[in-house]
Design an enzyme around this catalytic site. Sequence first.
Site, PDB file in Angstrom:
ATOM      1  N   LYS A   1       0.828  -1.644  -0.221  1.00 29.91           N
ATOM      2  CA  LYS A   1       0.222   0.207  -0.085  1.00 29.91           C
ATOM      3  C   LYS A   1       1.007   0.947   0.106  1.00 29.91           C
ATOM      4  O   LYS A   1       0.539   2.264  -1.177  1.00 29.91           O
ATOM      5  CB  LYS A   1      -0.778  -0.203   1.523  1.00 29.91           C
ATOM      6  CG  LYS A   1      -1.748  -1.199   1.278  1.00 29.91           C
ATOM      7  CD  LYS A   1      -2.760  -0.494   2.840  1.00 29.91           C
ATOM      8  CE  LYS A   1      -2.168  -0.990   3.404  1.00 29.91           C
ATOM      9  NZ  LYS A   1      -1.669  -2.338   4.180  1.00 29.91           N
TER      10      LYS A   1
ATOM     11  N   ARG B   1      -9.885   0.317   8.000  1.00 27.80           N
ATOM     12  CA  ARG B   1      -9.838  -0.400   8.884  1.00 27.80           C
ATOM     13  C   ARG B   1     -10.581  -1.666   9.754  1.00 27.80           C
ATOM     14  O   ARG B   1     -10.558  -2.459   9.381  1.00 27.80           O
ATOM     15  CB  ARG B   1      -8.663  -0.818   9.774  1.00 27.80           C
ATOM     16  CG  ARG B   1      -7.325  -1.273   8.938  1.00 27.80           C
ATOM     17  CD  ARG B   1      -5.809  -1.288  10.068  1.00 27.80           C
ATOM     18  NE  ARG B   1      -4.853  -1.928   9.406  1.00 27.80           N
ATOM     19  CZ  ARG B   1      -4.207  -1.445   9.463  1.00 27.80           C
ATOM     20  NH1 ARG B   1      -3.465  -0.003   8.760  1.00 27.80           N
ATOM     21  NH2 ARG B   1      -2.389  -1.516   8.674  1.00 27.80           N
TER      22      ARG B   1
ATOM     23  N   ARG C   1      11.075  -6.467   4.948  1.00 30.02           N
ATOM     24  CA  ARG C   1      11.412  -4.871   4.831  1.00 30.02           C
ATOM     25  C   ARG C   1      11.937  -4.261   7.004  1.00 30.02           C
ATOM     26  O   ARG C   1      12.413  -3.640   6.823  1.00 30.02           O
ATOM     27  CB  ARG C   1       9.975  -4.621   5.097  1.00 30.02           C
ATOM     28  CG  ARG C   1       9.462  -3.381   5.717  1.00 30.02           C
ATOM     29  CD  ARG C   1       8.046  -2.131   4.767  1.00 30.02           C
ATOM     30  NE  ARG C   1       7.278  -2.748   6.171  1.00 30.02           N
ATOM     31  CZ  ARG C   1       5.716  -2.610   5.570  1.00 30.02           C
ATOM     32  NH1 ARG C   1       5.167  -2.163   4.551  1.00 30.02           N
ATOM     33  NH2 ARG C   1       4.958  -3.029   6.956  1.00 30.02           N
TER      34      ARG C   1
ATOM     35  N   ARG D   1      11.631  -0.810  11.905  1.00 26.42           N
ATOM     36  CA  ARG D   1       9.458  -0.983  12.292  1.00 26.42           C
ATOM     37  C   ARG D   1       9.827  -2.101  13.020  1.00 26.42           C
ATOM     38  O   ARG D   1       9.909  -3.304  12.651  1.00 26.42           O
ATOM     39  CB  ARG D   1       8.172  -0.977  11.645  1.00 26.42           C
ATOM     40  CG  ARG D   1       8.311   0.620  10.687  1.00 26.42           C
ATOM     41  CD  ARG D   1       6.937   0.299   9.767  1.00 26.42           C
ATOM     42  NE  ARG D   1       6.025  -0.523  10.078  1.00 26.42           N
ATOM     43  CZ  ARG D   1       4.457  -0.637   9.839  1.00 26.42           C
ATOM     44  NH1 ARG D   1       4.581   0.040   8.230  1.00 26.42           N
ATOM     45  NH2 ARG D   1       3.243  -1.157  10.054  1.00 26.42           N
TER      46      ARG D   1
ATOM     47  N   ARG E   1      -1.477  -8.803  13.326  1.00 27.62           N
ATOM     48  CA  ARG E   1      -1.574  -8.224  12.332  1.00 27.62           C
ATOM     49  C   ARG E   1      -2.458  -8.714  11.159  1.00 27.62           C
ATOM     50  O   ARG E   1      -3.444  -8.306  10.592  1.00 27.62           O
ATOM     51  CB  ARG E   1      -0.100  -7.038  11.622  1.00 27.62           C
ATOM     52  CG  ARG E   1       0.384  -6.276  13.102  1.00 27.62           C
ATOM     53  CD  ARG E   1       2.082  -6.197  12.729  1.00 27.62           C
ATOM     54  NE  ARG E   1       1.473  -5.061  11.156  1.00 27.62           N
ATOM     55  CZ  ARG E   1       2.637  -4.953  10.738  1.00 27.62           C
ATOM     56  NH1 ARG E   1       3.715  -5.170  10.942  1.00 27.62           N
ATOM     57  NH2 ARG E   1       2.585  -3.986   9.344  1.00 27.62           N
TER      58      ARG E   1
HETATM   59  P1  AMP Z   1       0.163   0.288   9.031  1.00 23.99           P
HETATM   60  O1  AMP Z   1       1.980   0.975   9.350  1.00 23.99           O
HETATM   61  O2  AMP Z   1      -1.181   0.803   7.947  1.00 23.99           O
HETATM   62  O3  AMP Z   1       0.549  -1.110   8.421  1.00 23.99           O
HETATM   63  O4  AMP Z   1      -0.104   0.471  10.390  1.00 23.99           O
HETATM   64  C1  AMP Z   1       0.540   0.124  11.426  1.00 23.99           C
HETATM   65  C2  AMP Z   1      -0.959  -0.062  12.926  1.00 23.99           C
HETATM   66  O5  AMP Z   1      -0.888   0.650  13.335  1.00 23.99           O
HETATM   67  C3  AMP Z   1      -1.424  -1.282  12.629  1.00 23.99           C
HETATM   68  O6  AMP Z   1      -0.817  -2.602  13.126  1.00 23.99           O
HETATM   69  C4  AMP Z   1      -2.218  -0.629  13.872  1.00 23.99           C
HETATM   70  O7  AMP Z   1      -1.985  -0.757  14.867  1.00 23.99           O
HETATM   71  C5  AMP Z   1      -2.585   1.108  13.459  1.00 23.99           C
HETATM   72  N1  AMP Z   1      -3.015   1.228  12.781  1.00 23.99           N
HETATM   73  C6  AMP Z   1      -3.229   2.152  11.628  1.00 23.99           C
HETATM   74  N2  AMP Z   1      -4.311   2.405  10.870  1.00 23.99           N
HETATM   75  C7  AMP Z   1      -5.406   1.902  11.648  1.00 23.99           C
HETATM   76  C8  AMP Z   1      -6.485   2.099  11.501  1.00 23.99           C
HETATM   77  N3  AMP Z   1      -6.892   2.384  10.832  1.00 23.99           N
HETATM   78  N4  AMP Z   1      -7.192   1.447  12.598  1.00 23.99           N
HETATM   79  C9  AMP Z   1      -6.767   1.347  13.863  1.00 23.99           C
HETATM   80  N5  AMP Z   1      -5.226   1.115  14.236  1.00 23.99           N
HETATM   81  C10 AMP Z   1      -4.141   1.699  13.513  1.00 23.99           C
END
Ligand code: AMP
Length: 191
Positions: free
Chosen positions: A14, A89, A128, A134, A146
């Site tokens: 993404k 999400r 990654r 991260r 996740r």
């Molecule tokens: P990402 O960078 O999109 O993989 O997000 C990393 C982490 O941020 C996720 O594993 C969640 O813990 C949190 N997170 C990101 N976006 C959301 C969302 N829309 N709703 C809830 N938690 C989120």
Amino acid sequence: MLNLVLFGPPGAGKGTQSENLINKYNLVHLSTGDIFRANIKGETELGKLAKSYIDKGELVPDEVTISMLESEVSKHESPNGFIFDGFPRTTAQAEALDTFLASKNTAITLMLALEVDDEELKRRLLERGKVSGRSDDQDETIIENRIKEYNSKTAPLKDFYSAQGKFVSIDGIGSIDDIAGRLYTAIDSKK
Ligand code: AMP
């Protein structure tokens, strides 16, 4: 406005594909994950709260995430459109986004779902993790959680957007350029 939801499990690409789409369609990129990470770095209250969930691979509660996203959208006066990366999400987030965009006289144009199998996701995330710094990319248990959160809470959103005629499935395996080409074709045929 062109408002895109870029959808897919963690590691689907993404973030990478957002870069292409922002440039091609001149969109504002809103990644809830990036915003949370900036808050963690800045040691804000929101960052502290988000960290307690992110470190376990769990979703941050809807209430917090939705109000954060809405305030980010409102910062932009008259954009060409948005690319929502990692949001919504959950069904509650998707419903809130629809209501919020309607209040601004706009709507989601398309939901583009990058499809990648679980084994490939795990491989990409661990890879990654070696360079991203991260911590949630470096621990196999967190990665699995996740993916589990995605399958139980997020994947059902495909039906939500299908019912609105806005869901497009995109094969997320291949070169970055090939996948970008598939996204452009889907967007250009809907515009
Ligand atoms: P990402 O960078 O999109 O993989 O997000 C990393 C982490 O941020 C996720 O594993 C969640 O813990 C949190 N997170 C990101 N976006 C959301 C969302 N829309 N709703 C809830 N938690 C989120």
